[in-house]
Design a protein around this motif. Sequence first.
Motif, PDB file in Angstrom:
ATOM      1  N   GLY A 182      11.252   6.955  56.321  1.00  0.00           N
ATOM      2  CA  GLY A 182      10.572   6.149  55.314  1.00  0.00           C
ATOM      3  C   GLY A 182      11.472   5.148  54.614  1.00  0.00           C
ATOM      4  O   GLY A 182      12.671   5.363  54.463  1.00  0.00           O
ATOM      5  N   ASN A 183      10.870   4.016  54.200  1.00  0.00           N
ATOM      6  CA  ASN A 183      11.626   3.009  53.441  1.00  0.00           C
ATOM      7  C   ASN A 183      10.738   2.276  52.430  1.00  0.00           C
ATOM      8  O   ASN A 183      11.061   1.184  51.990  1.00  0.00           O
ATOM      9  N   ARG A 184       9.620   2.901  52.032  1.00  0.00           N
ATOM     10  CA  ARG A 184       8.653   2.238  51.162  1.00  0.00           C
ATOM     11  C   ARG A 184       8.906   2.545  49.686  1.00  0.00           C
ATOM     12  O   ARG A 184       9.023   3.712  49.291  1.00  0.00           O
ATOM     13  N   PHE A 185       8.977   1.483  48.892  1.00  0.00           N
ATOM     14  CA  PHE A 185       9.078   1.572  47.441  1.00  0.00           C
ATOM     15  C   PHE A 185       8.076   0.588  46.825  1.00  0.00           C
ATOM     16  O   PHE A 185       8.475  -0.471  46.328  1.00  0.00           O
ATOM     17  N   PRO A 186       6.776   0.877  46.863  1.00  0.00           N
ATOM     18  CA  PRO A 186       5.801  -0.046  46.266  1.00  0.00           C
ATOM     19  C   PRO A 186       6.097  -0.272  44.788  1.00  0.00           C
ATOM     20  O   PRO A 186       6.508   0.647  44.070  1.00  0.00           O
ATOM     21  N   LEU A 187       5.856  -1.494  44.325  1.00  0.00           N
ATOM     22  CA  LEU A 187       6.135  -1.888  42.954  1.00  0.00           C
ATOM     23  C   LEU A 187       4.872  -2.394  42.277  1.00  0.00           C
ATOM     24  O   LEU A 187       3.956  -2.896  42.939  1.00  0.00           O
ATOM     25  N   GLY A 188       4.827  -2.287  40.954  1.00  0.00           N
ATOM     26  CA  GLY A 188       3.683  -2.830  40.227  1.00  0.00           C
ATOM     27  C   GLY A 188       3.926  -2.859  38.735  1.00  0.00           C
ATOM     28  O   GLY A 188       4.513  -1.930  38.173  1.00  0.00           O
ATOM     29  N   GLU A 189       3.490  -3.942  38.093  1.00  0.00           N
ATOM     30  CA  GLU A 189       3.520  -4.000  36.633  1.00  0.00           C
ATOM     31  C   GLU A 189       2.552  -2.962  36.084  1.00  0.00           C
ATOM     32  O   GLU A 189       1.472  -2.730  36.650  1.00  0.00           O
ATOM     33  N   ILE A 190       2.913  -2.335  34.958  1.00  0.00           N
ATOM     34  CA  ILE A 190       2.079  -1.255  34.447  1.00  0.00           C
ATOM     35  C   ILE A 190       0.833  -1.768  33.736  1.00  0.00           C
ATOM     36  O   ILE A 190      -0.041  -0.967  33.393  1.00  0.00           O
ATOM     37  N   ASP A 191       0.731  -3.095  33.551  1.00  0.00           N
ATOM     38  CA  ASP A 191      -0.511  -3.655  33.003  1.00  0.00           C
ATOM     39  C   ASP A 191      -1.387  -4.246  34.096  1.00  0.00           C
ATOM     40  O   ASP A 191      -2.436  -4.849  33.821  1.00  0.00           O
ATOM     41  N   GLY A 192      -0.967  -4.104  35.358  1.00  0.00           N
ATOM     42  CA  GLY A 192      -1.776  -4.545  36.490  1.00  0.00           C
ATOM     43  C   GLY A 192      -1.646  -6.009  36.859  1.00  0.00           C
ATOM     44  O   GLY A 192      -2.309  -6.472  37.792  1.00  0.00           O
ATOM     45  N   THR A 193      -0.790  -6.765  36.159  1.00  0.00           N
ATOM     46  CA  THR A 193      -0.622  -8.168  36.483  1.00  0.00           C
ATOM     47  C   THR A 193       0.370  -8.336  37.637  1.00  0.00           C
ATOM     48  O   THR A 193       1.110  -7.408  37.981  1.00  0.00           O
ATOM     49  N   VAL A 194       0.372  -9.522  38.231  1.00  0.00           N
ATOM     50  CA  VAL A 194       1.358  -9.861  39.257  1.00  0.00           C
ATOM     51  C   VAL A 194       2.273 -10.923  38.640  1.00  0.00           C
ATOM     52  O   VAL A 194       1.960 -12.099  38.637  1.00  0.00           O
ATOM     53  N   SER A 195       3.396 -10.464  38.098  1.00  0.00           N
ATOM     54  CA  SER A 195       4.305 -11.327  37.363  1.00  0.00           C
ATOM     55  C   SER A 195       5.344 -11.948  38.283  1.00  0.00           C
ATOM     56  O   SER A 195       5.525 -11.535  39.433  1.00  0.00           O
ATOM     57  N   GLU A 196       6.059 -12.934  37.741  1.00  0.00           N
ATOM     58  CA  GLU A 196       7.145 -13.538  38.496  1.00  0.00           C
ATOM     59  C   GLU A 196       8.275 -12.538  38.725  1.00  0.00           C
ATOM     60  O   GLU A 196       8.900 -12.512  39.780  1.00  0.00           O
ATOM     61  N   ARG A 197       8.517 -11.685  37.727  1.00  0.00           N
ATOM     62  CA  ARG A 197       9.636 -10.758  37.885  1.00  0.00           C
ATOM     63  C   ARG A 197       9.371  -9.716  38.962  1.00  0.00           C
ATOM     64  O   ARG A 197      10.284  -9.307  39.671  1.00  0.00           O
ATOM     65  N   VAL A 198       8.123  -9.266  39.101  1.00  0.00           N
ATOM     66  CA  VAL A 198       7.849  -8.287  40.151  1.00  0.00           C
ATOM     67  C   VAL A 198       7.987  -8.938  41.522  1.00  0.00           C
ATOM     68  O   VAL A 198       8.409  -8.298  42.491  1.00  0.00           O
ATOM     69  N   THR A 248      13.127  -6.245  49.562  1.00  0.00           N
ATOM     70  CA  THR A 248      12.870  -6.637  50.948  1.00  0.00           C
ATOM     71  C   THR A 248      14.150  -7.111  51.625  1.00  0.00           C
ATOM     72  O   THR A 248      14.432  -6.754  52.776  1.00  0.00           O
ATOM     73  N   ASP A 249      14.936  -7.905  50.904  1.00  0.00           N
ATOM     74  CA  ASP A 249      16.195  -8.407  51.453  1.00  0.00           C
ATOM     75  C   ASP A 249      17.171  -7.271  51.770  1.00  0.00           C
ATOM     76  O   ASP A 249      18.037  -7.415  52.639  1.00  0.00           O
ATOM     77  N   ALA A 250      17.039  -6.145  51.067  1.00  0.00           N
ATOM     78  CA  ALA A 250      17.908  -4.989  51.304  1.00  0.00           C
ATOM     79  C   ALA A 250      17.383  -4.077  52.408  1.00  0.00           C
ATOM     80  O   ALA A 250      18.021  -3.065  52.727  1.00  0.00           O
ATOM     81  N   GLY A 251      16.227  -4.420  52.968  1.00  0.00           N
ATOM     82  CA  GLY A 251      15.690  -3.640  54.075  1.00  0.00           C
ATOM     83  C   GLY A 251      14.605  -2.651  53.712  1.00  0.00           C
ATOM     84  O   GLY A 251      14.204  -1.822  54.543  1.00  0.00           O
ATOM     85  N   PHE A 252      14.095  -2.722  52.480  1.00  0.00           N
ATOM     86  CA  PHE A 252      13.023  -1.833  52.057  1.00  0.00           C
ATOM     87  C   PHE A 252      11.671  -2.533  52.174  1.00  0.00           C
ATOM     88  O   PHE A 252      11.596  -3.757  52.228  1.00  0.00           O
ATOM     89  N   LYS A 253      10.614  -1.738  52.191  1.00  0.00           N
ATOM     90  CA  LYS A 253       9.257  -2.269  52.098  1.00  0.00           C
ATOM     91  C   LYS A 253       8.785  -2.049  50.664  1.00  0.00           C
ATOM     92  O   LYS A 253       8.615  -0.912  50.237  1.00  0.00           O
ATOM     93  N   SER A 254       8.578  -3.140  49.935  1.00  0.00           N
ATOM     94  CA  SER A 254       8.198  -3.040  48.525  1.00  0.00           C
ATOM     95  C   SER A 254       7.018  -3.954  48.228  1.00  0.00           C
ATOM     96  O   SER A 254       7.166  -4.989  47.567  1.00  0.00           O
ATOM     97  N   PRO A 255       5.837  -3.590  48.723  1.00  0.00           N
ATOM     98  CA  PRO A 255       4.655  -4.403  48.427  1.00  0.00           C
ATOM     99  C   PRO A 255       4.334  -4.365  46.933  1.00  0.00           C
ATOM    100  O   PRO A 255       4.632  -3.390  46.240  1.00  0.00           O
ATOM    101  N   ILE A 256       3.740  -5.430  46.455  1.00  0.00           N
ATOM    102  CA  ILE A 256       3.345  -5.514  45.048  1.00  0.00           C
ATOM    103  C   ILE A 256       1.915  -5.017  44.913  1.00  0.00           C
ATOM    104  O   ILE A 256       1.005  -5.500  45.598  1.00  0.00           O
ATOM    105  N   LEU A 257       1.713  -4.035  44.030  1.00  0.00           N
ATOM    106  CA  LEU A 257       0.397  -3.437  43.836  1.00  0.00           C
ATOM    107  C   LEU A 257      -0.129  -3.766  42.446  1.00  0.00           C
ATOM    108  O   LEU A 257       0.623  -3.769  41.475  1.00  0.00           O
ATOM    109  N   GLU A 258      -1.426  -4.021  42.361  1.00  0.00           N
ATOM    110  CA  GLU A 258      -2.055  -4.277  41.067  1.00  0.00           C
ATOM    111  C   GLU A 258      -2.506  -2.982  40.403  1.00  0.00           C
ATOM    112  O   GLU A 258      -2.867  -2.982  39.232  1.00  0.00           O
TER     113      GLU A 258
END
Length: 337
Positions: A164-180, A188-198
């Motif tokens: 496994g290499n998945r680390f899904p990320l998400g803002e805790i208010d459900g927005t899709v921010s620039e920082r996320v 992703t650049d480090a080789g992980f899968k980090s999709p952004i979730l709402e």
Amino acid sequence: MKICVIGGGGAIGGYLATKLARAGNQVTIVARGETLEAIQKNGLTLYMEREIQPLVARVKAVSKITDVETPDVVMLAVKAHQVEPVIDDLAKIMGPNTVLIPLQNGIPWWYFQKLSGRYQDHPVETVDAGGAIMKKINPNNILGCVVYPATYTESPGVIRHVEGNRFPLGEIDGTVSERVKVISQMMTDAGFKSPILEDIRGEIWLKLWGNMTFNPISALTHEHLEGICQYPLTNDLARNMMAEAQRLAEKLGIVFRVDIDRRIAGAEKVGKHKTSMLQDLEAGNSLEIDALLGSVIELGRITETPTPCLSTVFALTKLLNTKVQSSQGRLSLPMAA
């Protein structure tokens, strides 16, 4: 980026620190004892699945959080019960724009923060008694994350990656921010899968569905994931525990994107892997039972949802943990007088 990994000598923290450092980030880890000494001397060594040659990363390693300069990102890779003891020092190195990524399994202390509705800002007492952590950490700094990889520590400073290499990320208010978006790209650049979730809370429940069942069952039976799933009685127990959790989670607005059959099949597919709780049991370490199961039972009380199977397994595992700690990691029945 300037990244601090608290618990960077542990299995997940070391995995992240090694790959993020090799991707060009400036990584500082906080570790202790033999692990700190090994990393300062040899760096971090990561053995990836199906790879013969290890990945080695030279990182800065310190023993105190307060020795870390204000970072861009803090990855909090300690167990849930280890968060409160470090929270004061953690707060001291946080800048106004520092992104804090908690990596604990289970229901996090921030679960009801920035969540509109009846339970907004309700503390999760099982993992944050009196809301102590909530009072010290600004929720605006928090970025949610779910940890899926299976890893273990082979020796101080040496990590083995199982799968496994998945680390899904998400803002805790459900927005899709620039920082996320920036953090997702960094991962992703480090080789992980980090999709952004709402809906990061929905993903937390999907992971927790397995952790709250297979971890304590494995500790009680000393069995790996494949064995638990293939033995009919423990398979049935896992299903009943998952059904109880699903009923209470749905009262909190959670929608499960897979069903129980698929979740159990996914665990079985991992194979003969020891859960983190079984690894802790065998090492004589304290078990992460409150965050994984006690917190779910607490949410059952809040939502007035019965949790008989969850509560039974919780009671048994809590007693097991008490016995392990009182016997210094050696379990045996005393000889009859």
